[in-house]
Design a protein around this motif. Structure first.
Motif, mmCIF file in Angstrom:
data_model
loop_
_atom_site.group_PDB
_atom_site.id
_atom_site.type_symbol
_atom_site.label_atom_id
_atom_site.label_comp_id
_atom_site.label_asym_id
_atom_site.label_seq_id
_atom_site.Cartn_x
_atom_site.Cartn_y
_atom_site.Cartn_z
ATOM 1 N N LEU A 1 -22.387 31.439 -29.150
ATOM 2 C CA LEU A 1 -22.531 32.022 -27.819
ATOM 3 C C LEU A 1 -22.133 30.979 -26.786
ATOM 4 O O LEU A 1 -22.722 29.894 -26.727
ATOM 5 C CB LEU A 1 -23.976 32.468 -27.594
ATOM 6 N N GLU A 2 -21.134 31.299 -25.972
ATOM 7 C CA GLU A 2 -20.616 30.345 -24.993
ATOM 8 C C GLU A 2 -21.353 30.479 -23.663
ATOM 9 O O GLU A 2 -21.932 31.523 -23.347
ATOM 10 C CB GLU A 2 -19.118 30.568 -24.783
ATOM 11 N N SER A 3 -21.313 29.404 -22.866
ATOM 12 C CA SER A 3 -22.024 29.389 -21.589
ATOM 13 C C SER A 3 -21.416 30.333 -20.566
ATOM 14 O O SER A 3 -22.075 30.699 -19.588
ATOM 15 C CB SER A 3 -22.045 27.962 -21.026
ATOM 16 N N ASP A 4 -20.153 30.754 -20.779
ATOM 17 C CA ASP A 4 -19.530 31.700 -19.840
ATOM 18 C C ASP A 4 -19.814 33.154 -20.207
ATOM 19 O O ASP A 4 -19.283 34.074 -19.586
ATOM 20 C CB ASP A 4 -18.017 31.466 -19.777
ATOM 21 N N GLY A 5 -20.637 33.375 -21.222
ATOM 22 C CA GLY A 5 -21.004 34.726 -21.628
ATOM 23 C C GLY A 5 -20.173 35.299 -22.746
ATOM 24 O O GLY A 5 -20.478 36.379 -23.255
ATOM 25 N N SER A 6 -19.119 34.603 -23.165
ATOM 26 C CA SER A 6 -18.272 35.095 -24.255
ATOM 27 C C SER A 6 -18.805 34.589 -25.599
ATOM 28 O O SER A 6 -19.774 33.824 -25.653
ATOM 29 C CB SER A 6 -16.828 34.622 -24.050
ATOM 30 N N VAL A 7 -18.148 35.018 -26.691
ATOM 31 C CA VAL A 7 -18.508 34.559 -28.036
ATOM 32 C C VAL A 7 -17.242 34.070 -28.734
ATOM 33 O O VAL A 7 -16.136 34.556 -28.465
ATOM 34 C CB VAL A 7 -19.175 35.677 -28.865
ATOM 35 N N THR A 8 -17.406 33.115 -29.609
ATOM 36 C CA THR A 8 -16.286 32.634 -30.437
ATOM 37 C C THR A 8 -16.709 32.693 -31.892
ATOM 38 O O THR A 8 -17.884 32.512 -32.224
ATOM 39 C CB THR A 8 -15.894 31.188 -30.073
ATOM 40 N N SER A 9 -15.745 32.970 -32.756
ATOM 41 C CA SER A 9 -16.036 33.125 -34.183
ATOM 42 C C SER A 9 -15.982 31.779 -34.884
ATOM 43 O O SER A 9 -15.173 30.916 -34.553
ATOM 44 C CB SER A 9 -15.042 34.097 -34.823
ATOM 45 N N ALA A 10 -16.862 31.642 -35.853
ATOM 46 C CA ALA A 10 -16.859 30.426 -36.664
ATOM 47 C C ALA A 10 -15.939 30.568 -37.870
ATOM 48 O O ALA A 10 -15.595 29.579 -38.508
ATOM 49 C CB ALA A 10 -18.283 30.109 -37.120
ATOM 50 N N ARG A 11 -15.523 31.811 -38.175
ATOM 51 C CA ARG A 11 -14.632 32.055 -39.314
ATOM 52 C C ARG A 11 -13.402 32.810 -38.847
ATOM 53 O O ARG A 11 -13.489 33.653 -37.953
ATOM 54 C CB ARG A 11 -15.358 32.869 -40.407
ATOM 55 N N LYS A 12 -12.297 32.521 -39.480
ATOM 56 C CA LYS A 12 -11.026 33.137 -39.094
ATOM 57 C C LYS A 12 -11.065 34.647 -39.269
ATOM 58 O O LYS A 12 -10.526 35.404 -38.447
ATOM 59 C CB LYS A 12 -9.892 32.529 -39.932
ATOM 60 N N GLU A 13 -11.721 35.106 -40.336
ATOM 61 C CA GLU A 13 -11.743 36.545 -40.627
ATOM 62 C C GLU A 13 -12.559 37.345 -39.612
ATOM 63 O O GLU A 13 -12.502 38.586 -39.615
ATOM 64 C CB GLU A 13 -12.270 36.806 -42.042
#
Length: 610
Positions: A276-288
């Motif tokens: 969970l990013e501070s700008d409110g977005s999300v990033t994946s830890a896995r490529k899939e």
């Protein structure tokens, strides 16, 4: 130990196929097949291995056999253990169907109740799964009553009569023994229904009021499964409010270590690791998972563009532009409960739910979070089209909730008691800023007793008088505050009780005035004709002085301009299909009504009705 095998789940409509008993201290066993009576086929062979061939020569259980079982297994003096509700239900129904005596002398204990599992669990907390987790041998794919009795006894021995907590953590269910000193999270009190049985805590009463609603279009928005929407949307709201996150990790970890870990069960859910990013977005830890996180971020962007009014309301109206905390920890040592606030300041708390916010479910959580502060809850209503294929809109709804400790409603507690406790709570909140204590409150019509912490003054005052005054309520510290009214010695200020006849006349005069006002002073009710709220009254047309006639009060209470009355005394009053003021399809005004209504001639003097 008791275990039964059945031909289904309904004790009323499905057969009891076998009864098994096990006496642990002597290892004595009893296994008995029973004949089919309610169905010609065995439909559960794949579960219990029992076939029609196994049952064809069996006979029903007799009263003599029951008497012998009571004697051999000491059933009347022992507690009968079983796992799940099916055993006791089927045995009770079998005894009733065959007119067997003795069931009322049996004492059962379903020890599955010792396991506190989430109401959202998907059936993973089975006897077989727990036995495998604890390394108990003898679990078979096809069940038999005798083997299950032994397994259930071994499982009961391992549990030792202790309370267990089965928490869902990602793809696993972790099973713990609940030990003294463990603080139970307030959010668990609803999620784990039987957890509250372990503690003595007050029953929480609540009163709610909707204070804000924002509808956003559903275009470009979707609801993701599991907890994805909840976690990501709450993070977006936190980022838009620029909250300060309170780190209570060490305290929470120390609290969880007080539990005794027994083992883990696998669930069917797959965990998706994201950041969970501070700008409110999300990033994946896995490529899939990138395709999914891209879709999540698109939905979050749609929300970001549409919920600015919600963010402004939370900032200004709930938290008064003060710095907002996220995950503030609140601990109630007396009752052994902790709570984490979604959003909070020193004056208010807000709990965020991304589904329907049923306050009945979350009232305890709000109570332990609030600690005397104002409390709010936000829920989301997802509105789809009739076939549920398209999201029309999402409503963000915020309600203010007042919670108070009281008595659980029952046969001896009325709704009036609930209202009294809530009203007393509001009075205490209102007088607390002036250091004034509410010593006694009964109801709105009875004098309540107050005490001032500044000057020591103690006095009584009518709640109705005090409610109209906004300020310091102490009459000693504030001369403008309402004082206790005492009757004069000559009695001139004393209220004289009215007779029933006087009270009825007063009601009649008030009703006459109401009808005159709503009819633009064209209909007058004859006061002497008023005999009660449900009885017809006599009325006359002031505009044309048309004669008097009885009229049902429900018609008189209609919001009207003008009137329409029957021409004959006693005839029914029914509104015509077309009333003046309406228009035909061509836009012209319809002619005055001069027809027949259920056999009664109508007289129209041009008045209008809504």
């Amino acid at each position: 130990m008791l275990d039964v095998e059945t031909n289904g789940l309904s004790a009323r409509y499905d057969d009891l196929l076998s009864i098994s008993l096990y006496k642990p201290d002597t290892q004595e066993r009893y296994d008995r097949f029973l004949p089919l009576e309610l169905s010609p086929f065995v439909e559960t062979t794949y579960i219990n291995g029992i076939t029609e061939e196994d049952l064809k020569d069996e006979s029903p259980l007799s009263q003599d056999e029951v008497r012998q079982l009571f004697e051999d297994f000491e059933l009347e003096s022992r507690i009968i253990l079983h796992y799940g509700t099916i055993d006791e239900r089927f045995l009770k129904q079998y005894f009733e169907r065959h007119n067997l005596e003795g069931f009322e002398k049996l004492t059962f204990f379903n020890y599955k109740k010792l396991i506190r599992a989430s109401r959202w669990s998907s059936g993973e907390i089975t006897k077989d799964n727990l036995c495998r987790m604890l390394g108990i041998e003898g679990v078979r794919e096809v069940h038999s009553g005798g083997n299950d009795c032994i397994l259930e006894w071994k499982l009961f021995e391992r549990i030792g009569g202790r309370g267990l907590l089965a928490t869902t953590d990602g793809p696993s269910i972790n099973v713990f023994v609940i030990t003294p000193g463990y603080l139970i999270p307030a959010s668990f009190l609803y999620t784990y229904p039987r957890l509250g049985e372990l503690m003595d805590r007050p029953y929480i009463l609540h009163e709610e009021r909707e204070v804000f609603r924002l509808s956003v279009p559903g275009t470009g928005i979707k609801r993701f499964p599991a907890n994805i929407t909840g976690v990501t949307l709450e993070n977006l709201i936190d980022s838009m409010l620029d909250v300060k996150i309170v780190d209570s990790t060490d305290f929470l970890s120390d609290n969880k270590r007080k539990l005794e870990y027994l083992g883990s069960l696998n669930t069917q859910q797959a965990a998706i690791p994201v950041r969970l990013e501070s700008d409110g977005s999300v990033t994946s830890a896995r490529k899939e998972d990138r395709k999914l996180t891209d879709e999540i971020n698109h939905v979050l962007d749609m929300f970001r563009k549409r919920i600015s009014p919600l963010i402004e309301y939370i900032k200004h109206d709930i938290f008064a532009d003060k710095p907002i905390l996220s995950q503030e920890l609140c601990v109630d040592e007396e009752h052994g409960i902790l709570a984490l606030c979604d959003l909070s300041t020193d004056q208010a708390v807000l709990e965020i739910k991304t589904g329907e916010a049923n306050v009945e479910h979350y009232k305890e959580q709000l109570y332990y979070e609030a600690h005397g502060r104002k409390s709010y809850i936000m829920g989301m209503e997802w509105v789809f089209n009739p076939d549920h294929t398209k999201l029309r809109k999402v409503d963000f709804v915020i309600s203010q909730v007042v919670t108070t400790a009281g008595t659980k409603p029952g046969k001896t507690v009325t709704a009036n008691e609930t209202s009294r406790l809530l009203a007393e709570r509001r009075w205490k909140e209102r007088t607390a800023p002036f250091n004034v204590e509410v010593r006694e409150y009964k109801n709105y019509k009875t004098m309540m007793r107050l005490a001032c912490g500044r000057c020591g003054q103690e006095w009584t005052v009518s709640p109705s008088r005090l409610s109209a005054f906004d300020g310091d309520p102490c009459p000693n510290c504030n001369p403008k505050a309402p004082r206790t009214r005492t009757p004069r010695s000559d009695g001139r200020n004393s209220r004289k009780a009215m007779t029933p006849e006087e009270a009825l006349t007063g009601r009649a005069k008030r009703f006459r005035a109401k009808v005159l006002e709503r009819s633009s002073e064209t209909i007058e009710v004859i006061v002497e004709s008023y005999t009660g709220a449900k009885e017809p009254v006599t009325a006359r047309c002031v505009k044309c002085d048309h004669g008097t006639m009885p009229v049902p009060q429900v018609r008189m209470k209609a919001r009207s301009r003008g009137h329409r009355l029957p021409s004959e005394p006693g005839s029914p009053v029914n509104p015509p299909a077309v009333l003046s003021g309406e228009t035909d399809q061509d836009g012209a005004d319809p002619p005055d009504w001069d027809g027949d209504v259920d056999g009664a001639d109508e007289y129209d003097c041009g008045g209008e009705y809504e």
